[in-house]
Design a protein around this motif. Structure first.
Motif, PDB file in Angstrom:
ATOM      1  N   VAL A   7       2.766   1.599  -3.343  1.00 27.95           N
ATOM      2  CA  VAL A   7       1.899   2.074  -4.438  1.00 27.95           C
ATOM      3  C   VAL A   7       1.729   3.586  -4.332  1.00 27.95           C
ATOM      4  CG1 VAL A   7      -0.488   2.084  -5.288  1.00 27.95           C
ATOM      5  CG2 VAL A   7       0.625  -0.088  -4.761  1.00 27.95           C
ATOM      6  N   PHE A   8       1.484   4.045  -3.112  1.00 24.09           N
ATOM      7  CA  PHE A   8       1.278   5.480  -2.926  1.00 24.09           C
ATOM      8  C   PHE A   8       2.545   6.266  -3.266  1.00 24.09           C
ATOM      9  CE2 PHE A   8       1.596   9.287  -0.277  1.00 24.09           C
ATOM     10  CZ  PHE A   8       0.582  10.014  -0.882  1.00 24.09           C
ATOM     11  N   GLY A  50       0.828  -1.210   0.000  1.00 26.35           N
ATOM     12  CA  GLY A  50       0.000   0.000   0.000  1.00 26.35           C
ATOM     13  C   GLY A  50       0.856   1.251   0.000  1.00 26.35           C
ATOM     14  N   LEU A  51       1.814   1.296   0.902  1.00 25.51           N
ATOM     15  CA  LEU A  51       2.681   2.468   1.004  1.00 25.51           C
ATOM     16  C   LEU A  51       3.505   2.651  -0.268  1.00 25.51           C
ATOM     17  CD1 LEU A  51       3.934   2.195   4.683  1.00 25.51           C
ATOM     18  CD2 LEU A  51       2.760   4.137   3.672  1.00 25.51           C
ATOM     19  N   ARG A  79       5.098  14.865 -13.081  1.00 27.91           N
ATOM     20  CA  ARG A  79       4.194  15.304 -14.157  1.00 27.91           C
ATOM     21  C   ARG A  79       3.688  16.725 -13.919  1.00 27.91           C
ATOM     22  NH1 ARG A  79       0.560  11.333 -17.288  1.00 27.91           N
ATOM     23  NH2 ARG A  79       2.269  10.460 -18.462  1.00 27.91           N
ATOM     24  N   VAL A  80       3.325  17.002 -12.677  1.00 31.98           N
ATOM     25  CA  VAL A  80       2.794  18.338 -12.377  1.00 31.98           C
ATOM     26  C   VAL A  80       3.869  19.397 -12.588  1.00 31.98           C
ATOM     27  CG1 VAL A  80       1.930  19.820 -10.523  1.00 31.98           C
ATOM     28  CG2 VAL A  80       0.978  17.533 -10.828  1.00 31.98           C
ATOM     29  N   MET A  81       5.092  19.075 -12.199  1.00 37.36           N
ATOM     30  CA  MET A  81       6.165  20.045 -12.352  1.00 37.36           C
ATOM     31  C   MET A  81       6.434  20.340 -13.835  1.00 37.36           C
ATOM     32  SD  MET A  81       6.964  21.204  -9.598  1.00 37.36           S
ATOM     33  CE  MET A  81       5.969  20.868  -8.182  1.00 37.36           C
ATOM     34  N   LEU A  95       3.320  11.659  -9.954  1.00 37.23           N
ATOM     35  CA  LEU A  95       2.424  12.821  -9.969  1.00 37.23           C
ATOM     36  C   LEU A  95       3.227  14.117  -9.877  1.00 37.23           C
ATOM     37  CD1 LEU A  95      -0.524  13.974  -9.673  1.00 37.23           C
ATOM     38  CD2 LEU A  95      -0.184  13.816  -7.223  1.00 37.23           C
ATOM     39  N   ILE A  96       4.171  14.166  -8.940  1.00 38.30           N
ATOM     40  CA  ILE A  96       4.950  15.394  -8.751  1.00 38.30           C
ATOM     41  C   ILE A  96       5.745  15.720 -10.014  1.00 38.30           C
ATOM     42  CG2 ILE A  96       6.890  16.412  -7.458  1.00 38.30           C
ATOM     43  CD1 ILE A  96       5.529  15.731  -5.033  1.00 38.30           C
ATOM     44  N   PHE A 150       3.124   6.397  -7.007  1.00 32.63           N
ATOM     45  CA  PHE A 150       2.082   7.249  -7.579  1.00 32.63           C
ATOM     46  C   PHE A 150       2.399   8.724  -7.321  1.00 32.63           C
ATOM     47  CE2 PHE A 150      -1.805   9.608  -6.639  1.00 32.63           C
ATOM     48  CZ  PHE A 150      -2.505   9.448  -7.820  1.00 32.63           C
ATOM     49  N   PHE A 151       2.827   8.994  -6.088  1.00 32.26           N
ATOM     50  CA  PHE A 151       3.064  10.371  -5.680  1.00 32.26           C
ATOM     51  C   PHE A 151       4.276  10.962  -6.417  1.00 32.26           C
ATOM     52  CE2 PHE A 151       4.129  13.713  -2.548  1.00 32.26           C
ATOM     53  CZ  PHE A 151       2.887  14.325  -2.495  1.00 32.26           C
TER      54      PHE A 151
END
Lengths: 67, 715
Positions: free
Chosen positions: A24-25, A21-22, A35-37, A32-33, A28-29
């Motif tokens: 995967v997060f 779980g950790l 891509r957003v940047m 995400l960072i 993912f995180f």
């Protein structure tokens, strides 16, 4: 508590569930960072103005927000 | 580019706005009533539907689903079309959504006070209403997602993502948690039992807070704060990061409601870790909201709308800092079951949801009626009443919470509980309950002023039913090469599916191990199903909301074991459909009530007199009297069906037992009633109180059994 722990130990790989779980997060995180940047700054500025109507004279002070 | 003309429908936003005002005041008045009942326990006058246990679920449901629910829909129906440059997909679906939702609220108001409840917090509504909620929610979802599909903007603004995540997650939560097997039109049992039911329920309960009270209001924050402050959101990139992190992390945090319970340690640890991580995205949202006002604080001084928003976002920040702290096991050991939790949730409800709603209404009403706000001064008075009222509400309850917990845990130098009598810990906090009433009254007074102000505002203007706008068609707009997060934002259906995936991962990781162990659930051989009479008694316990004040979960602390008896085991509740752990101890824990020789046990006659008049048995008690339980005949007409349903759910009643259930019930009832008659209490065999006593006296008995006798052998 012990009786449950014993029962849970019977599930193959149970100890990995929280770790997975950790993990995967985390992956993912990070993605995400990155891509957003990479989003174009001008585009972001454009998105943040979506709530405003054409006639609105909103404050667009570049020193006020970082976007 | 050719511009297309279209109109926004203000009528639907106005309908939801009126509904949120109406249900807001109703829900808060019910809250004030139950707050008063805690200081004037005889206030309900022996009327069943006015009693605390029946009204508390009405208060929580009204505030969450009626006040905040209609508040979010007001904002969504106003903001979504404007952000997407298109009318809502269907006016008809909007109307079905509005009237359907109001009908559901009316159905809740007509069932909860009369004891039709599943007995799971914030999910009390019975199965036909649950089905209606699911259908109406899907209507809302179709309307929202299709509006997004039909949009004329390339980019989907962040507020819309929050709205979509709300739709998707609440649908999943509601459906999974509400799977019940009906006994009759207004009676059902959840398919889950005991600790599994608790895990599902608090996965739902926690995420109802996350996805009903938080994400839609973050969406409103991202629309209305920029509009009211007239400046764009502080950091759009931060909004993207905090959105995904928030929805991904929130879904895992449910088990923090079950710390130190019989829930497996790994699930508790998972809940704690993700709860602590939640500070980051929550504060990301708060900081983004507050910093949007950077350079505009002069406006905050003048505008009651912005003042309300600032207090709302600050309260959000406070509550989302406190939440993770309360999730730490050492803090939770102190806070759980006390008024601390009540204070915490009201910082969220009164501060975050209340103030966001009020700010939105003050901003919206003059625009819908093309006029100015009737009185800024009155709105400012409302602001101060609401802010100070909230503090007068919450601060005394924090003190009450600390006091209760410390008193429950205090030992004398000789190693005995310093306050062995629970009532001492109740009377100590009564002054705090009075101040809470004052705080609540101030808050409601502010709302009444707001209603007056808004009505006068509406009367001073003319309603604008539709507003015209124009924008180029989506296809006509220049195509950017999509990269990064933009790929998602341009594809609402894919976006919805990914949001669904993010929230499902946490649920699956938590649930799968819990349900896989169902076949080898740690059953305790001496734990047997309830007898028919006990089952009827348990249904009365649920009907009258006993769980709103009494827990059935002794945590493994010396202070609790000394006070109540042996700590609770998971295997004890395997036949409990639904679980009744409770979340608040206004009265003592009851899970060891039936253990003869245990610290909690009282004779049947004590219980009979206590239900008739708690104050007769414990002079300072704040429990209301339950005369209807004494006077009502027990309706056992559906006992065979109840046993049948329980058997379907896996409760191991003997073959054909449903046909003997009535005789068994009558026999056990006669034994209890005869015992009471021998003590001089004139009571018939088949009064409700007999069933309730049977249930209470069963609590905790099974794990103390040493002779291996069956519950089906009546003495």
């Amino acid at each position: 508590m012990k009786i449950i722990a014993t029962a849970l130990e019977g599930i193959p790989g149970i100890e990995w569930y929280p770790i997975i779980g950790l993990f995967v997060f985390l992956i993912f995180f990070i993605i995400l960072i990155i891509r957003v940047m990479n989003i174009n700054q001008e585009e972001v500025s454009e998105f943040s103005q979506l709530p405003f109507d054409k006639g609105d004279t909103f404050v667009k002070d570049p020193t006020n927000h970082i976007n | 580019m050719e511009l297309q003309k279209f109109t926004y429908d203000n009528k639907i936003a106005r309908l939801f706005m009126n509904a949120t005002i109406l249900w807001g005041i109703v829900g808060m008045l019910v809250g004030l009533t139950i707050a008063l009942e805690l200081v004037f326990p005889l206030m309900s006058g022996g009327v069943s539907w006015l009693s605390f246990g029946r009204l508390r679920p009405l208060h929580t449901n009204a505030v969450i689903f009626a006040f905040v629910g209609n508040g979010m829909f007001t904002g969504i129906y106003y903001a979504a079309p404007r952000l997407l440059k298109t009318p809502m997909f269907s006016e008809l679906l909007g109307k079905i959504h509005f009237w359907g939702w109001q009908l559901i609220i009316v159905a809740a108001a007509l069932t909860l006070p009369f004891g039709f409840t599943v007995g799971k917090e914030y999910a009390e509504l019975e199965w036909p209403i649950d089905i209606a909620i699911a259908l109406i929610w899907v209507v809302f979802g179709i309307n929202l997602i299709m509006t997004t599909v039909k949009r004329r903007t390339k980019h989907i603004y962040v507020a819309i993502w929050f709205f979509i995540a709300t739709f998707v997650t609440v649908a999943v939560l509601h459906i999974v948690n509400s799977i019940n097997l009906p006994v009759s039109f207004l009676k059902s049992y959840p398919i889950y039992a005991g600790i599994q039911d608790a895990l599902v329920q608090w996965w739902y309960g926690h995420n109802a807070v996350a996805f009903f009270l938080t994400t839609p209001y973050l969406g409103l924050m991202y629309y209305f704060i920029p509009k009211a402050a007239n400046r764009p959101v502080y950091s759009y990139k931060l909004s993207i990061i905090h959105f995904w992190a928030l929805i991904f992390l929130y879904i895992w945090a449910g088990p923090h409601h079950l710390l130190y319970t019989a829930l497996p340690d790994w699930a508790q640890a998972l809940g704690v870790v993700f709860s602590v991580m939640l500070i980051a995205p929550s504060w990301g949202g708060m900081i983004n909201g507050l910093l949007t006002l950077r350079g505009a604080w002069d406006k905050v001084r003048e505008s009651p709308v912005l003042k309300m928003f600032v207090v709302a976002v600050t309260a959000y920040g406070m509550a989302t800092f406190e939440g993770p702290m309360l999730s730490l096991k050492s803090v939770n050991a102190l806070s759980h079951f006390t008024d601390w939790t009540i204070a915490h949730v009201h910082i969220g409800a009164l501060g975050w949801n209340g103030m966001m709603t009020f700010g939105m209404l003050y901003w919206l009403m003059p625009r819908l009626y093309k006029t100015q706000l009737f009185s800024t001064k009155l709105a400012n008075v409302h602001f101060w009443l609401a802010t100070t009222g909230m503090l007068f509400f919450a601060i005394p309850l924090y003190f009450a919470g600390f006091t209760q917990s410390l008193m429950w845990k205090e030992f004398t130098a000789d190693g005995y509980l310093k306050y062995p009598n629970f009532i001492e810990t109740v009377t100590q906090v009564i002054p705090m309950y009075y101040i809470r009433v004052l705080g609540g009254t101030m808050y409601i007074t502010g709302v009444i002023l707001m209603i007056y102000n808004l009505i006068k505002t509406a009367k001073s203007g003319t309603f604008v039913p539709t507003e015209d706008d124009e924008a180029p068609a989506l296809e006509a707009q220049p195509v950017h090469v999509d990269k990064g997060h933009r790929i998602l934002e341009g594809k609402p259906l894919l976006f919805t599916l990914l949001a669904l995936g993010a929230i499902l991962i946490g649920g699956i990781v938590e649930f799968v191990p819990m349900f896989m162990i169902k076949s080898n659930v740690p059953t305790i051989s001496s734990v047997k199903p309830y007898t028919p009479l006990e089952l009827e008694g348990r249904d009365i316990y649920i009907r009258d909301g006993c769980y709103t004040c009494h827990s059935q979960m002794v945590r493994p602390f010396r202070s609790e074991v000394e006070r109540y008896g042996d700590y609770s085991k998971a295997g004890e509740t395997v036949y409990d459909h639904p679980f009744q752990f409770g979340s608040k101890r206004t009265g003592p824990d009851l899970s060891r009530e039936g253990v003869v020789g245990g610290p909690m046990h009282k004779p049947n006659s004590w219980h009979y007199n206590h239900f008739l008049s708690p104050q007769k048995m414990v002079a300072e008690s704040i429990m209301p009297p339950f005369p209807w339980i004494i006077n009502n005949d027990l309706d056992y007409s559906s006992i065979a069906k109840k046993i049948s349903v329980m058997k379907t759910l896996g409760v191991p009643y003997p073959e054909g037992f449903e046909n003997q259930a009535k005789d068994h019930l009558l026999k056990q009832a006669n034994e209890i009633a005869q015992g009471l008659r021998n003590e001089g209490i004139d009571v018939a065999d088949t009064k409700e109180v007999i069933a309730l006593i049977a249930y209470i006296q069963r609590l905790g008995v099974d794990i103390h059994k040493t002779d291996g006798s069956s519950a089906f052998t009546t003495k």
